[in-house]
Enzyme design. Structure first.
Site, short mmCIF file in Angstrom:
data_model
loop_
_atom_site.label_atom_id
_atom_site.label_comp_id
_atom_site.label_asym_id
_atom_site.label_seq_id
_atom_site.Cartn_x
_atom_site.Cartn_y
_atom_site.Cartn_z
N ASP A 11 39.31 39.78 24.75
CA ASP A 11 39.50 39.37 26.14
C ASP A 11 39.11 37.92 26.24
O ASP A 11 37.98 37.55 25.90
CB ASP A 11 38.63 40.21 27.08
CG ASP A 11 39.20 41.61 27.27
OD1 ASP A 11 40.32 41.87 26.80
OD2 ASP A 11 38.52 42.45 27.89
N ASP A 130 46.84 49.91 33.39
CA ASP A 130 45.45 50.16 33.79
C ASP A 130 45.47 51.27 34.83
O ASP A 130 46.08 51.12 35.88
CB ASP A 130 44.81 48.90 34.41
CG ASP A 130 44.67 47.77 33.40
OD1 ASP A 130 44.80 48.03 32.19
OD2 ASP A 130 44.45 46.62 33.83
#
Lengths: 248, 194
Positions: A11, A130
């Site tokens: 990330d 998600d």
């Protein structure tokens, strides 16, 4: 036999690797190029590189960083974050990415998935999904988990497959960063309704979590347990192999 | 000089990077003279067979590739386009390999995506590569087994992981993305006599 894949996720925020708990409270975890090299050497089967601030800040993904990472590694490489149009995909593939992961932009404009698949092929198109459970229903979230949509996660996964997604990177928001195990319920719901490979993400904390999720998922993604050296990849792979799970 | 054919079908940069890591000088090009003059040629490609084949025909590269005399390595869709026919879009290929391209069917995930084993790898491309070595695949269509098969793989059924005909080589997997094993295979290709 096709092997189950272990995928470290980088990330990225402002050019550094970070990892949040439940998508907030970012902690610094090092230089992404160094991490990418180390993972590649250690036996990671693929890498995922998510520019997690890109969508929110309306920034383009860090093309230069993608170029640097792709020069250093000899395993497949997915890039996501901030992809809003077809041109972004072309730029990332040109920079050396093998696949792109599209999330918010696809929710906003589902045809984008078809356009990417038609132009570049479904092998390079990953749907970033998600999901979280809201009043008993799996809902799709966008913008790094900030925005709840009206979409049902299972229906959205099926639509993405039809539109040409080659793979789904499925993140459970209720599990992300908790280290309490992958989301078996969510992963099972999606894998039984789709035919494309599923990468399970969110919740990896111990070796047994991988054993469990590999009964349904094709690949498993994790970040902090790798970044902070809690479970070294070679050790993880050795253990899984001992349990007769097909591992490279 | 190694020519990497750029005909607008996919990720040529990772092939370029892989050759670079091996210390080989390469050139990403769509120029037929540069391709003809190269010591070795790599013909990559991802995506759909039909538009890719049309691009080759429009640019005249189809005839150029067929007539190359130096070692040529087709990767993934590149190898499939070197076959006689692909069911993907029902197109005729370059016909260098007689095998045909079909789609995976049955109770398996499609695309076939990830690391899988090479079975019975033969010939100079696989020197030093042992049976069961893992390489990275990502494809929904496959080349049937045939007389030109030089390595196979299994995904529900056996298929051609690699093909060989004279100076033409093809690999279904991505050597540029297959870690050390892939590097060794690329290095074997680079070390062939031109």
């Amino acid at each position: 036999m096709l092997k189950k894949r272990i995928i470290p996720c980088l990330d990225i925020k402002d050019g550094r690797t970070v990892k949040g708990v439940n998508f907030v409270n970012l902690r610094d975890a090092g230089d992404p190029v160094e991490l990418a090299k180390a993972y590649s050497t250690e036996g990671a089967d693929e890498l995922v590189f998510l520019d997690i601030t890109a969508t929110v800040d309306k920034r383009k993904t860090l093309i230069e960083l993608v170029e640097r990472i792709s020069e250093e590694i000899n395993i497949p490489f997915t890039v996501g974050g901030g992809i809003s149009e077809l041109e972004d995909v072309g730029d990332l593939l040109k920079a050396g990415a093998d696949k792109v992961s599209v999330n918010s932009a696809a929710v906003k404009k589902p045809e984008l998935l078809s356009e990417i698949a038609d132009l570049y092929g479904n092998q390079c198109l990953v749907l970033g999904l998600d999901a979280n459970k809201v009043h008993g229903e799996w809902k799709v979230f966008t913008r790094g988990g900030r925005t709840e949509t009206k979409l049902n996660a299972i229906e959205w996964a099926k639509e993405a497959e039809e539109r040409g997604a080659g793979e789904i990177l499925l993140t459970s928001m209720r599990k992300d960063g908790t280290k309490s195990g992958f989301d078996v319920e969510l992963t099972e719901a999606i894998t039984t309704e789709t035919k494309i490979p599923i990468i399970a993400s969110g919740g990896a904390g111990k070796i047994e979590d991988f054993t469990e999720i590999f009964t349904m998922a094709d690949a498993a993604l994790a970040a902090s347990i790798f970044h902070f050296g809690e479970i070294p990849i070679p050790q993880l792979k050795t253990k899984l192999r001992q349990q007769n799970i097909p591992i490279r | 000089m190694i020519a990497i054919i750029d005909y607008g079908a996919g990720n040529v940069k990772s092939v370029y990077n892989a050759l670079n890591r091996l210390g080989a000088e390469s050139l990403i090009t769509s120029d037929s003279e540069q391709i003809k003059g190269a010591h070795k040629v790599i013909f990559p490609g991802v995506g759909h067979a039909k538009p890719a084949m049309e691009k080759l025909q429009r640019s005249g590269l189809d005839e150029v590739i067929k007539n190359l005399k130096q070692p040529v390595l087709g990767i993934c869709l590149g190898m499939q386009l070197m076959c006689s026919h692909s069911n993907e879009g029902d197109v005729s290929g370059l016909g260098i390999f007689t095998e045909r391209v079909r789609k995976f069917e049955g109770q398996i995930k499609i695309p076939h995506m990830g690391w899988n084993e090479l079975i019975d790898p033969k010939g100079s491309l696989f020197e030093g590569i042992t049976e069961g070595s893992n390489v990275y695949f990502v494809h929904s269509y496959f080349v049937e087994m045939g007389s030109q098969t030089s390595a196979k793989c299994e995904y529900l059924i056996p298929f051609s992981a690699s093909l060989r005909e004279r100076n033409f080589f093809g690999v279904q997997f991505h050597p540029e993305k297959s870690g050390e094993i892939g590097s060794k295979i690329l290095s074997n290709f680079l070390n062939m006599n031109s």
